[in-house]
Design an enzyme around this catalytic site. Structure first.
Site, mmCIF file in Angstrom:
data_model
loop_
_atom_site.group_PDB
_atom_site.id
_atom_site.type_symbol
_atom_site.label_atom_id
_atom_site.label_comp_id
_atom_site.label_asym_id
_atom_site.label_seq_id
_atom_site.Cartn_x
_atom_site.Cartn_y
_atom_site.Cartn_z
ATOM 1 N N LEU A 114 2.518 3.266 -0.021
ATOM 2 C CA LEU A 114 2.083 4.637 -0.762
ATOM 3 C C LEU A 114 0.598 4.632 -0.893
ATOM 4 O O LEU A 114 -0.039 3.781 -1.212
ATOM 5 C CB LEU A 114 2.722 4.608 -2.437
ATOM 6 C CG LEU A 114 4.276 4.559 -2.432
ATOM 7 C CD1 LEU A 114 4.612 4.522 -3.638
ATOM 8 C CD2 LEU A 114 4.879 5.860 -1.818
ATOM 9 N N ASP A 115 0.122 5.887 -0.530
ATOM 10 C CA ASP A 115 -1.453 5.839 -0.469
ATOM 11 C C ASP A 115 -2.015 5.982 -1.761
ATOM 12 O O ASP A 115 -1.378 5.965 -2.641
ATOM 13 C CB ASP A 115 -1.757 7.243 0.590
ATOM 14 C CG ASP A 115 -1.467 8.408 -0.066
ATOM 15 O OD1 ASP A 115 -1.406 8.436 -1.271
ATOM 16 O OD2 ASP A 115 -1.204 9.442 0.791
ATOM 17 N N LEU A 116 -3.233 5.816 -1.997
ATOM 18 C CA LEU A 116 -4.153 5.724 -2.979
ATOM 19 C C LEU A 116 -3.639 6.614 -3.997
ATOM 20 O O LEU A 116 -3.437 6.266 -5.374
ATOM 21 C CB LEU A 116 -5.501 5.789 -2.539
ATOM 22 C CG LEU A 116 -6.623 5.463 -3.865
ATOM 23 C CD1 LEU A 116 -6.345 3.960 -4.183
ATOM 24 C CD2 LEU A 116 -8.035 5.845 -3.488
ATOM 25 N N THR A 118 -1.098 8.380 -4.347
ATOM 26 C CA THR A 118 0.470 8.574 -4.475
ATOM 27 C C THR A 118 0.849 7.583 -5.617
ATOM 28 O O THR A 118 0.646 6.333 -5.392
ATOM 29 C CB THR A 118 1.300 8.532 -3.105
ATOM 30 O OG1 THR A 118 0.896 9.401 -2.377
ATOM 31 C CG2 THR A 118 2.626 8.649 -3.270
#
Length: 242
Positions: A114-116, A118
């Site tokens: 999960l990106d920063l 999210t």
């Protein structure tokens, strides 16, 4: 010279790097470094090829002269907050999901990323085969997100998501989309392309303001608070594995 194609026969064979990673002591990248550093032996002899084929029933593999002991499998459900990276360490000193774990030194890795910006459901494990099943698009494991977009989305916009939208790496699979309000909806996808949901929304000439993953398969985040984690039950692991 060893090749990726296994020798013929019915013996249970795996490459040396996979034997190390599946023992739960580190990733395949780390295993390659250890092998190159001559820390791994097979039947008492140093082996320097990570692609060497190992007979799981006959060969004895040691790491730093200690026999491999298969670690207990761990399956954690973590509610990742926004602002945390899914890497182990960050050169810029930003917080990572490992800062949220009680035992940071235990080898676990995130199942997908999960990106920063999210948040939401993130599974951490040391079971590479389990992780492969959840992340490989061939298995069609569903991931559900709640999305808030920057624009009011029309019914036609949501229908485009349902049918599949053209991205630079190809058209997406049909998605399940349910409207919550004018700019907020849930979307369930069965792929794991990089930043896929964000790029799908951008194809509608909008931006994602908030993105929360709420479910993987039938496993939901429930009332788990941001930053908290819990062990998956045996039943949940079985449901995700079948």
């Amino acid at each position: 010279m060893h090749t990726r194609k296994p020798p013929s026969g019915d013996r249970p064979l795996k490459t040396l790097e996979r034997v190390l990673s599946k023992a739960g002591i580190g990733s395949r990248t780390e295993a390659r470094k250890w092998i190159a550093a001559r820390r791994v032996k097979v039947n008492g002899r140093v082996v320097e090829s990570p692609d060497a084929w190992i007979d799981l029933e006959r060969d004895r593999v040691t790491f730093d002269d200690q026999p491999l002991a298969r670690e207990e499998r761990v399956y954690l459900l973590l509610h990742k907050p926004k602002g945390y990276l899914t890497t182990y360490r960050d050169p810029e000193g930003r917080p990572t999901v490992y800062d949220l774990l009680a035992d940071r030194e235990r080898y676990l890795f995130p199942v997908g990323r999960l990106d920063l910006d999210t948040s939401g459901l993130l599974i951490m494990t040391n079971d590479a085969q389990f992780a492969e099943r959840l992340t490989n698009p061939d298995y069609h494991v569903a991931k559900t997100y709640v999305v808030k977009a920057s624009n009011v989305l029309s019914d036609e916009d949501l229908d485009r998501l349902r049918r599949g939208v053209e991205l630079r790496d190809g058209i997406t699979r049909p998605a399940i989309v349910e409207r919550i309000d004018k700019s907020k909806f849930t979307i369930t996808i069965t792929e794991g392309r990089n930043r896929q949901v964000r790029r799908m929304v951008e194809a509608l000439d909008a931006k994602v303001l908030t993105l929360v993953r709420t479910a993987i398969g039938a496993i939901t985040i429930g009332d788990l608070q941001p930053g908290a984690s819990r062990a998956l039950t045996a039943e949940e692991v079985q449901r995700l594995s079948s």
